[in-house]
Each structure stands twice: as C-alpha cells, then as structure tokens.
Design a protein around this motif. Sequence first.
Motif, mmCIF file in Angstrom:
data_model
loop_
_atom_site.group_PDB
_atom_site.id
_atom_site.type_symbol
_atom_site.label_atom_id
_atom_site.label_comp_id
_atom_site.label_asym_id
_atom_site.label_seq_id
_atom_site.Cartn_x
_atom_site.Cartn_y
_atom_site.Cartn_z
ATOM 1 N N LEU A 17 -0.620 -20.797 -0.249
ATOM 2 C CA LEU A 17 -1.582 -21.216 -1.407
ATOM 3 C C LEU A 17 -1.069 -20.575 -2.570
ATOM 4 O O LEU A 17 -0.781 -19.121 -2.328
ATOM 5 C CB LEU A 17 -3.071 -20.821 -0.646
ATOM 6 N N THR A 18 -0.868 -20.868 -3.365
ATOM 7 C CA THR A 18 -0.676 -20.377 -4.950
ATOM 8 C C THR A 18 -1.686 -20.934 -6.168
ATOM 9 O O THR A 18 -2.487 -21.646 -5.767
ATOM 10 C CB THR A 18 0.715 -20.982 -5.359
ATOM 11 N N TRP B 21 -8.841 -22.772 -1.373
ATOM 12 C CA TRP B 21 -9.436 -23.190 -0.077
ATOM 13 C C TRP B 21 -10.951 -23.242 -0.314
ATOM 14 O O TRP B 21 -11.533 -22.101 -0.135
ATOM 15 C CB TRP B 21 -8.955 -22.441 0.895
ATOM 16 N N PRO B 22 -11.570 -24.250 -0.659
ATOM 17 C CA PRO B 22 -13.059 -24.270 -0.704
ATOM 18 C C PRO B 22 -13.743 -24.417 0.499
ATOM 19 O O PRO B 22 -13.462 -24.756 1.401
ATOM 20 C CB PRO B 22 -13.223 -25.588 -1.714
ATOM 21 N N PHE C 133 -18.419 -21.796 -2.573
ATOM 22 C CA PHE C 133 -17.458 -20.767 -2.216
ATOM 23 C C PHE C 133 -16.040 -21.439 -2.322
ATOM 24 O O PHE C 133 -15.588 -22.297 -1.744
ATOM 25 C CB PHE C 133 -17.782 -20.094 -1.031
ATOM 26 N N ALA C 134 -15.059 -20.434 -2.734
ATOM 27 C CA ALA C 134 -13.637 -20.619 -2.607
ATOM 28 C C ALA C 134 -12.985 -19.454 -2.279
ATOM 29 O O ALA C 134 -13.567 -18.224 -2.652
ATOM 30 C CB ALA C 134 -13.063 -21.193 -4.156
ATOM 31 N N PHE C 135 -11.932 -19.448 -1.627
ATOM 32 C CA PHE C 135 -11.013 -18.567 -1.332
ATOM 33 C C PHE C 135 -9.529 -18.598 -1.938
ATOM 34 O O PHE C 135 -8.984 -19.856 -1.746
ATOM 35 C CB PHE C 135 -10.817 -18.391 0.060
ATOM 36 N N ASP D 190 0.393 -16.819 2.340
ATOM 37 C CA ASP D 190 0.917 -17.781 3.483
ATOM 38 C C ASP D 190 0.133 -17.233 4.850
ATOM 39 O O ASP D 190 0.113 -16.203 5.323
ATOM 40 C CB ASP D 190 2.428 -17.293 3.555
ATOM 41 N N PHE D 191 -0.252 -18.527 5.503
ATOM 42 C CA PHE D 191 -0.888 -18.248 6.768
ATOM 43 C C PHE D 191 0.126 -18.588 7.788
ATOM 44 O O PHE D 191 0.672 -19.816 8.229
ATOM 45 C CB PHE D 191 -1.924 -19.535 6.684
ATOM 46 N N THR D 192 0.730 -17.478 8.336
ATOM 47 C CA THR D 192 2.012 -17.332 8.944
ATOM 48 C C THR D 192 1.844 -18.020 10.417
ATOM 49 O O THR D 192 0.565 -18.313 10.818
ATOM 50 C CB THR D 192 2.557 -15.998 8.974
#
Length: 784
Positions: A34-35, A40-41, A47-49, A91-93
Amino acid sequence: MASISIVFLVLSITFVAGRAQPNEPSRVRLGTSLTYPTSWPSPSHRFAFGFYPQGSGFAVGIWLVGMDTNITVVWTANRDDPPVTSKASLDFTKDGKLVLRTEQGPEQVIASGAKGPASYAVMNDSGNFVLYKNDSKITWQSFDSPTDTILQGQTLVAGAELASSLNEGDHSTGRFHLRMQTDGNLVSYPGNSGDAVSDAYWNTGTSGSGNNPHDFRFDLYLNSTGGLNLVNQSNSATVFIVNNFLISSGESNVNLNNDNNTIYRATLDVDGIFRLYSHTYDENRNVYLLLSTLRYSCDVYGFCGFNSFCTQNADQSNCHCLPGHDFVDPNRRTLGCERNFSEAGCTGGKGNAAFYNISTMENMVWGDIPYFDEIMSKEDCKSSCLEDCNCDAALFYGNSCQKQKFPLRYLRTSSNHTAFLKVGSIPKKPRLPVASDTVVITSKTAMVQIVLETLGFTVFSCVALAIFGRFIFKIRVLRYQRLLKNGNLGLPEELKRATNSFKEELGKGSFGAVYKGTLNQGKKLVAVKRLEKLVEEGEREFRAEMRAIGRTHHRNLVRLLGFCAEDSKRLLVYEYMSNGSLADLLFGAILRPDWTERLRIALDVARGILYLHEECEAPIIHCDIKPQNILMDDCWNAKISDFGLAKFLMPDQTRTFTGARGTRGYVAPEWHKNIPISVKADVYSYGIVLLEIVCCRKNIDLNASAAEEIVLSSWAYKCFAARDLYKLVIGEEVDIMSLEKMVKVGLWCIQEEPALRPSMKSAVLMLEGITEIPVPPCPTTPSM
C-alpha cells in the motif's frame, strides 16, 4: 460496592442491524503493498487504513472518512515516529507482518501476530483493523492499543490509557492522558505528572476500597448506542457513567441511539478534555459533540504550561504569562512562559531586595510543593519572600505563607488567596539580539582592506596555534622521556619492586586489582593496576583503558601516568588517590560528608562524565559509573576511574551495539533489551549514584527498615511525590531547595526511556541552578 452511589446495570450489549447487511469485508492478502494516496477501506467506506497527511509528510493510521477530503483520525501507528515521505510503503509480508518501509532508515513493524502468524487482514466497519490467523481467529487488532480514541464496541481495559495528540495536525503523544486505573477510577492527568492524586483534574469517582479488589476492577466500554460504561469483568456488572459527564452547552438535547447511520467515538482531545462525539452518515454527514468531562479548557491542570494561567471568555480559553515572564513560543501559548529578567546574586541565603519588586495577584493559586510554610501576616509574607533569595513566589491564605521557586504549575483562580511574585528590575539579555541598524559598505577600497585584515588575522592565528601545539607536544615528549629514564614506565620487574611485590592492595577494579606503589626513590606515590583475567580478555580490556585514559585530561578524571605491556603482563600506572573511593565515603564512613560537600561531589562526577561524552575527540561511554569507580584525591576532589569497560563512539556515531557491561544496580534498562547503547546509559548510572550521594546509602539495601525503602530510586520517587523528601535525609540539616533539585535531577536521569533522560550537560546546568527543572515522571524500578 454499596458505597458508590451509582446505579448498576446488567451488561447486555446487542448490535442492531437497522439496514442491509454490508458486503463481506475485503481481505488484505499476504504480499499486498500500500502506498499513498491509496488505502484499505472498510466495507461501508466509513473507515480507512493507510497513509494520511501529517505535517510535511505522512503517518500510518485509521480514520473516519468525512465529507470531501475531511478525515477524523482515530488511531495512529508508532505515533511518536517522525512523518514519512510519499515514497513510503506498507507491505503485508509473506510471514504475516505489516511492515513500514521508508527511504530514511530500516523497516518498522506496524503490526504482527501475537498469537500466531497472520494469514490475512481486514479493515472492519467498526473501525478495528484486524490481523486474522488461518482459522479466522484474531492474532492482532488495533482496538487493543488505542491512542487518543475509543470507538463504539471498543474497550479501554483496566491499567490502559488514552494519550491526547500534540495538536490538531500532529497526532504524536500530547500533554495529557486518561487512565483506566485498576482501582476502578477513570482519571485524567497531565503528562509526566507521575499520576499523583494531587495531579488529577477529573475522575469518575468510582474507586473502591472493598475486601475484594476485583470488585473495583473496571474496563471502560463504549457501546453501540453511545453509552459509556464501566464494566466489571468479575461479575458482569456495568456502571453507566454518562451522568458523570457534563452536557455540552451547544447540545442540550442529547439523544443517544443505536441508529446504524451513527458512529460514536470518545476522544481525549488535545486540550486534555475527554469528549464523546457522534458522526451521522446521512446526506449531511454531521459531527455532534454529545458529552464533555469538563466545560472549559481552563479547568485542565497544565493546559497553559509553566508560569502561566488561564482565563475564560465565553468558550475561548486564553493563556497569560505571570508578571515578569514572556511566552516561550508566542505562537504556541500553551507551552508556558519563562522569566524575562536577570536574577540577583545570593549571599548567605539573603537576596538583594533592592534588585526586585513584588507584584501582587489576588485570587491566584498553584499546585506545587512549597519549601516553606509558616504562620505569619500578609505583609510579613511579602517582605519575607522579597528578602529570601530562594523565594520566587509566595502564596498567602488565611494566616499561612508558602514560599516557592519558579517554575510554577497548575495556576488557577481561587478566592481568598493572594500571590506575591518577585520580579527583577534588570531585563534578561535576549537570546538572539537583532541589530536595529544595518551598515552597508559601498567603497571597494574599504572592502579590500577588510578582506586583507581578516585574512591576515586568520593566518596569524593559525601560525600561533601551530607553534603553541608544537611547544606543548615537545613538553609532553620530554616529560615521558624523563619518566622512562627514571623508570616510571619500566618493566614489570621494576614495577614489582615499586609496589613491594604487589603487597598493599588498594582495591579491586574491573578485570584487575590495584596496588600502592612509589616511584622516583619514594618521592611519588602511584597506584598500579594489574590485569588478572585471561590473556585474551585482559588484552581487550587493557587496550580499551589505554585508549580511553590516554586521550583524556580533565580535573575530574583519574590521570594515567604510564603503562607496561610485556608478553602477557599488563600493568597501568595511575596517579595515587589518597582518600579512597566515594563508596568508602558514603557507605563506610562513621560520619556522613556534609550536605555542601555532597553537592560539590555530585557536580564533580557530572562534569567528569560530561567531558567524556561531549568534550573528548570522540565520545566515550564509560559503561561502569558507580561509587567504587569514583576516587577522592588529597583535596577531596572526585575523579572518575576504571575505564576498563569503556566503549568508544566514532565521531559520526551517537549509539553502538555492545555486549552487556557494568555493575548490577547501576546498568540502564537498555542493556537488557539488545538495543543500541548511547551515552544515556552513563546518564542512568549517574542518576543512581546521585540518589546514593543524596541519601548516603546503596541503591539496593535488603536491610532497609521498611520494604518500600529497599530500592532507593523507587523510594525516592515516592517521597518526592508525597512531598516527604525530608525522609531521605532524616537527622541532617540540609538545604531543602538543593535537596529537591538533586532528587529531581536524579529521577530524570533514571527514566526508563533514554530519550527522556537529560544529557550530562543539561544535568550539570540543572544542578548548578542555571536551568529550571520540570517535575519528573515516575521512573521504572531498576532490576535487582
């Protein structure tokens, strides 16, 4: 529980679905990145992250989406880290960790599974960002680590707290916190206050004192209808605490409901007030203030900072400086004020009364510990403060006169109190004087002349310095040649004769014993240290000590006269310190050194460490500051010795990795955490030594008269917080102001977080009385 006059209700929480079930939340898969500006809603997109703008960069967090580009931040990751650039990524590794990667430094873990590796993540409609395991069980969630906000359905567990943001645009930790205490009381405190009872400015009044402590162990819960509840987990009872709040003056008709178009949040705002808000998601998307713990910001302790007080004009809270003070930052008035006048000298406890004027303020009170509290008349109180060089302010109430030094905190209005403030007549010199007139040189001849004169002066200075350096170098070479000729740096056999076969042992240091010896036909006493450990270990420590002492020279460091290295034999020759160690003086002497002597010794040690940290060619971390390594010369000057564990920093280094070093009871917490060590490790050790100098006892004393006195640092803070500092020096006549000053500096030095500890330069300035000392927070008890 009968002592609490609040209605208890049985906890029954249900979430009512008043609209169509939202779509299944979108899963964030392993390997996803994610950039900015993507996020990520949640399924409803409320809500959003992701990354949100903060200052000149971006922070990672969760927010409520408003109209247009307006957002309300409800959670921030690693909130005290500096903002990142737009090139940062989340990054979700593959191993189930959420990692922040930036150009500025190493990657940072934002979230990782505490109960097993994560398989996917979800931004839920509750505002909770969750990492799930393969079996769909939660392994990490943002709800478990709130920052300044709890949302409906979220719990603030007993022992946890909310911390306000710094300001509306910066969500790093601010100046206030709200703690759900384990005694059942929900309490608001100023930051770094130590959470003393006298520092609390709001509470629910639900603390208990029953036989079963679990009867009063509550969690704070915000339910789906906007109700704030204290939930007792042991018996599932609930205390409904909305009635303990003030209804906002702008919202007299508060309507709490479970409409699915409404989201509730409770936030500790930047001004220190805990408030409940609702966000409606109809066509208008309005935000309403429903409840507030306090009506005005002026009711918050510390809202206006040191040496300033608050006034209320309708809904506007304004900070004002005391007479003789100016704002630290005129653009941020809540940061407090500082003196704008110079201080007069002090002789024999008497000040120069002609240098000051007394400014009187009616109906003003503050929340500090007075060093003087006696019965006298109002006029006597005023004149007594004027003549007392330790007095900066006096408070008169009834027949009581209380004297205080600056800075003053928690200033507020209170009837029947009169404050006397001492204001100097000579203005303080400005920090950055600005010339009112600018001289412009237009003549080319004058400009050439100035350039030539400047160049000539520079060349002359360089030549003079070179000659002086050469002269000093030659003197040192001749001195050491003379020492060699006289045998002072001779072979081990000669040093063996000088010490009478190492007969008289002076003490034990790290990796070796120290013996008394004589050189130059008995005319010069020396101390000879013989390393006794294994050859490889002794070699390393020998070279460390040689590097450290060989390039240092300070009146508060033991001087190295020479050394011997032959085969496996390693010997160091020091100047002889005739009066033993500080440990002997504090713990072994029949009579304690008097208070003035202890204050002087504390400054000697601080200046020696300051030299190592900031005035050497490269910073040196001593790593083993303790009373046994502080020696006393003929004139009882304190000098730091035993550099066998010293660690050196390169000129561009501020911290380094190294193995565990030092002595139990004096080592900083970071030694046990496998993190880089900085000079702040020595600051921690100095803080322990400073408290030992104050009390003339060891930091850990298993034979103490009471259990609370075993650990000196913990006991010292309790005495400070309870305003019982006299207990630390019972039976002695000490200056109470310098006692408080030394204890406060010691408590700042032993803070668990290295960033909170002062530098040694700051510690010296505080001990010398040059800079003011803020109230220290409670330190973590050191390991025994």
